[in-house]
Design an enzyme around this catalytic site. Structure first.
Site, PDB file in Angstrom:
ATOM      1  N   SER A 128       1.028  -1.174   0.259  1.00 51.27           N
ATOM      2  CA  SER A 128       0.415  -0.275   0.025  1.00 51.27           C
ATOM      3  C   SER A 128       0.962   1.728  -0.311  1.00 51.27           C
ATOM      4  O   SER A 128       1.641   1.304   1.032  1.00 51.27           O
ATOM      5  CB  SER A 128      -0.780   0.318   1.825  1.00 51.27           C
ATOM      6  OG  SER A 128      -1.668   1.152   1.435  1.00 51.27           O
ATOM      7  N   LYS A 183      -4.651  -6.623   3.279  1.00 53.68           N
ATOM      8  CA  LYS A 183      -5.003  -4.932   2.478  1.00 53.68           C
ATOM      9  C   LYS A 183      -6.548  -5.167   2.174  1.00 53.68           C
ATOM     10  O   LYS A 183      -6.693  -3.704   2.078  1.00 53.68           O
ATOM     11  CB  LYS A 183      -3.796  -6.158   1.365  1.00 53.68           C
ATOM     12  CG  LYS A 183      -3.761  -4.334   0.554  1.00 53.68           C
ATOM     13  CD  LYS A 183      -3.201  -3.478   0.990  1.00 53.68           C
ATOM     14  CE  LYS A 183      -3.636  -2.277  -0.554  1.00 53.68           C
ATOM     15  NZ  LYS A 183      -3.806  -2.180  -1.737  1.00 53.68           N
ATOM     16  N   HIS A 186      -7.642  -3.365   4.936  1.00 51.26           N
ATOM     17  CA  HIS A 186      -7.000  -1.914   4.935  1.00 51.26           C
ATOM     18  C   HIS A 186      -7.893  -0.681   3.882  1.00 51.26           C
ATOM     19  O   HIS A 186      -8.027   0.303   3.950  1.00 51.26           O
ATOM     20  CB  HIS A 186      -5.435  -1.962   4.428  1.00 51.26           C
ATOM     21  CG  HIS A 186      -4.758  -0.826   3.991  1.00 51.26           C
ATOM     22  ND1 HIS A 186      -4.917  -0.542   2.766  1.00 51.26           N
ATOM     23  CD2 HIS A 186      -4.131   0.044   4.241  1.00 51.26           C
ATOM     24  CE1 HIS A 186      -4.339   0.916   2.507  1.00 51.26           C
ATOM     25  NE2 HIS A 186      -3.714   1.049   3.938  1.00 51.26           N
ATOM     26  N   ASN A 187      -8.120  -1.483   2.875  1.00 59.39           N
ATOM     27  CA  ASN A 187      -8.486  -0.218   1.554  1.00 59.39           C
ATOM     28  C   ASN A 187     -10.470  -0.664   2.326  1.00 59.39           C
ATOM     29  O   ASN A 187     -10.698   0.910   2.053  1.00 59.39           O
ATOM     30  CB  ASN A 187      -8.777  -1.871  -0.106  1.00 59.39           C
ATOM     31  CG  ASN A 187      -6.722  -1.022  -0.507  1.00 59.39           C
ATOM     32  OD1 ASN A 187      -6.439  -1.257   0.216  1.00 59.39           O
ATOM     33  ND2 ASN A 187      -6.900  -0.756  -1.301  1.00 59.39           N
ATOM     34  N   GLU A 190     -10.186   2.517   4.584  1.00 63.94           N
ATOM     35  CA  GLU A 190      -9.615   3.372   3.378  1.00 63.94           C
ATOM     36  C   GLU A 190     -10.897   4.322   3.057  1.00 63.94           C
ATOM     37  O   GLU A 190     -11.371   5.374   3.374  1.00 63.94           O
ATOM     38  CB  GLU A 190      -8.759   3.055   2.551  1.00 63.94           C
ATOM     39  CG  GLU A 190      -8.790   4.631   1.407  1.00 63.94           C
ATOM     40  CD  GLU A 190      -7.022   3.386   0.604  1.00 63.94           C
ATOM     41  OE1 GLU A 190      -6.720   3.312   1.136  1.00 63.94           O
ATOM     42  OE2 GLU A 190      -7.955   4.220  -0.562  1.00 63.94           O
TER      43      GLU A 190
END
Ligand code: NDP
Length: 475
Positions: A128, A183, A186-187, A190
């Site tokens: 990232s 990940k 995480h997105n 976000e």
């Protein structure tokens, strides 16, 4: 064979990761489907370090020192499968393929299992930080076997971002698809973070009536406190920007339809499968869809809203919005970590949640001061149950909740949509409720479908004979 590591796929991400490895002293074999990109890298950046430019996959693999490490940075999906197959054909037992693209974790699990059967190591890793992160230090979330991390880990750690305390933002997340899973979440977080910031902006803009430049200053100010984060920082920058062509505020000339590449959707789809309420991520994903729903927005343009003249909102609300943003953000992270914990149990990944939070402290898009507090919270008590229960966060929310409630109520009153703030507050109130109307839903389910229910006062499963004498049967 002289290269320490190879990178194939030299678009923005691959090129910059290859340069990052080279700048850190590694000899890097480079390869791309079309040779032009390889040539370009050598021409433009060849002096930055030691590169071995290769034209064919066979040459690329051969140039790597054994056990080989070849990193793939190509388009996620079938392209990745094609490249894996091409590499595997030329590799030997013990060699390693690393996929740094945005693969779905289920694909990573499948690929890892298939390559393991061929005695090849496969590491799916989340990367990232975008183009700049790839060059200067991304947050790296590697999955795959522990054995693979033992030799690959130090190389990844050397190119990763570093937190303020010097620790690399890279550590082994867990086996097979764990890295890509983290990940993905995480997105998702976000998406949630961006939506909440968007709502805060909207309330200051349409609710109070402030101009973008003033709102930019407010965000810059907020960035000095507990909201300190990359996303708040860039929000201030975007809002301060003036469109050169029209002289208007940049934000006012952008079409208000948010796009997505799909990782938010994956997160929500997986959360539904696991039965984890990630309402913040779901609302953020749906809010993007709503913004892009031309037909419905056009059809709804004339629908009634509150009379703005009757609903003045004073500047006193500015600080309430800040607090609502912080509280909602805590909820978004709490939900994301619940999802990681649930997947970790489901797939036997044994993920350390605190370590996950510390991976995101630098390099990635959701980097924020408050991640240290999340690491501390999980470190102090891995059996927290919910991040919201950590003393740090429960007391922070206790202090902000009056503001949070005022903001959600005001937003409803003045007609500014706040799906993120509102759903986060509902989630919070739902979790802390002594009794939920789920009891009534169980009653309804038993009534129409004989779906049975449990009682609070004794063990067992029960059904009421709704169509008969309404006596209770113990099943
Ligand atoms: P792209 O996703 O645009 O992919 C382009 C690269 O893929 C080119 O090197 C292209 O080769 C290669 N490629 C496409 N199809 C094939 C194929 N069938 N066989 C061989 N090679 C193929 O590049 P990015 O650099 O933007 O991203 C790379 C990966 O990193 C993606 O998985 C992306 O999701 C992920 N990622 C991207 C981030 C970003 O900010 N952009 C952030 C984090 C991860 P050619 O030059 O020959 O066309």
């Amino acid at each position: 064979s002289s290269a320490d590591i190879g990178v194939t796929g030299l678009a923005v991400m691959g090129r910059n990761l290859a340069r990052n490895f080279a700048r850190n002293g590694y000899t890097v074999a480079i390869h791309n489907r079309s040779y032009a990109r390889t040539q370009e890298l050598v021409d433009q950046f060849g002096n930055e370090g030691s590169f071995v430019a290769t034209e064919t996959v066979a040459e690329f693999v051969k140039s790597l020192r054994r056990p080989r490490k070849a990193m793939i940075m190509v388009q996620a999906g079938t392209a990745t499968d094609t490249v894996i197959e091409a590499l595997a054909e030329h590799m030997e037992p013990g060699d390693m393929i690393i996929d740094g693209g945005n693969a779905h974790f289920a694909d990573t699990r499948r690929r890892e299992a298939a390559l393991r059967k061929r005695d090849l190591l496969f590491v799916g890793t989340g990367v990232s930080g975008g183009e700049e992160g790839a060059l200067l230090g991304p947050a790296i979330m590697p999955g795959g076997a522990t054995e693979a991390y033992a030799s690959l880990g130090p190389m990844l750690e050397s190119i990763a971002a570093r937190a303020a305390d010097g620790t690399p933002c890279c550590s082994h997340v867990g086996p097979d698809g764990a890295g890509h899973f983290v990940k993905m979440v995480h997105n998702g977080i976000e998406y949630s973070d961006m939506q909440l910031i968007g709502e805060a902006y909207d309330l200051l803009r349409r609710g109070i009536g402030l101009e973008p430049r003033r709102i930019s200053e407010i965000f810059a100010e907020w960035n000095k406190g507990e909201l300190d984060s990359y996303l708040i920082e860039i929000t201030a920058e975007v809002l301060a920007h003036t469109d050169a062509e029209t002289g208007s505020s940049f934000v006012d000339v952008i079409v208000d339809q948010a796009a997505q590449k799909g990782t938010g959707r994956w997160t929500v789809q997986n959360a539904l499968n696991l039965g984890v309420p990630v309402t913040g991520i779901a609302e953020a994903t749906f809010a993007r869809a709503l913004s892009s729903g031309n037909v419905q927005r056009e059809a709804a343009r004339q629908l009634a809203g509150p009379n703005p003249a009757e609903h003045e909102v004073s500047e006193d609300m500015i600080d309430d919005v800040r607090q609502a943003l912080f509280a909602s953000k805590i909820v978004a992270y709490a939900q994301g970590f619940d999802q990681i914990a649930a997947a970790s149990a489901e797939y036997d990944w044994n993920i350390d949640l605190g370590a996950c939070a510390s991976l995101w402290r630098e390099g990635c898009i959701i980097r924020a001061r408050f991640l240290d507090r999340i690491t501390e919270a999980w470190g102090a008590n891995p059996a927290l149950g919910s991040l919201l229960a950590a003393e740090e966060f429960s007391s922070a929310i206790a202090q902000t909740q009056d503001s949070w409630r005022r903001v959600v109520a005001t937003a409803a009153r003045v007609g500014v949509p706040t799906p993120g703030f509102s759903s986060a507050l509902s989630y919070y109130d739902g979790l802390r409720s002594e009794r939920l109307p789920a009891a009534l839903i169980q009653g309804q389910r038993d009534f129409f479908g004989a779906h049975t229910y449990r009682r609070i006062d004794k063990d067992g499963t029960f059904h009421t004979d709704w169509s008969g004498d309404r006596s209770e049967l113990s099943l």
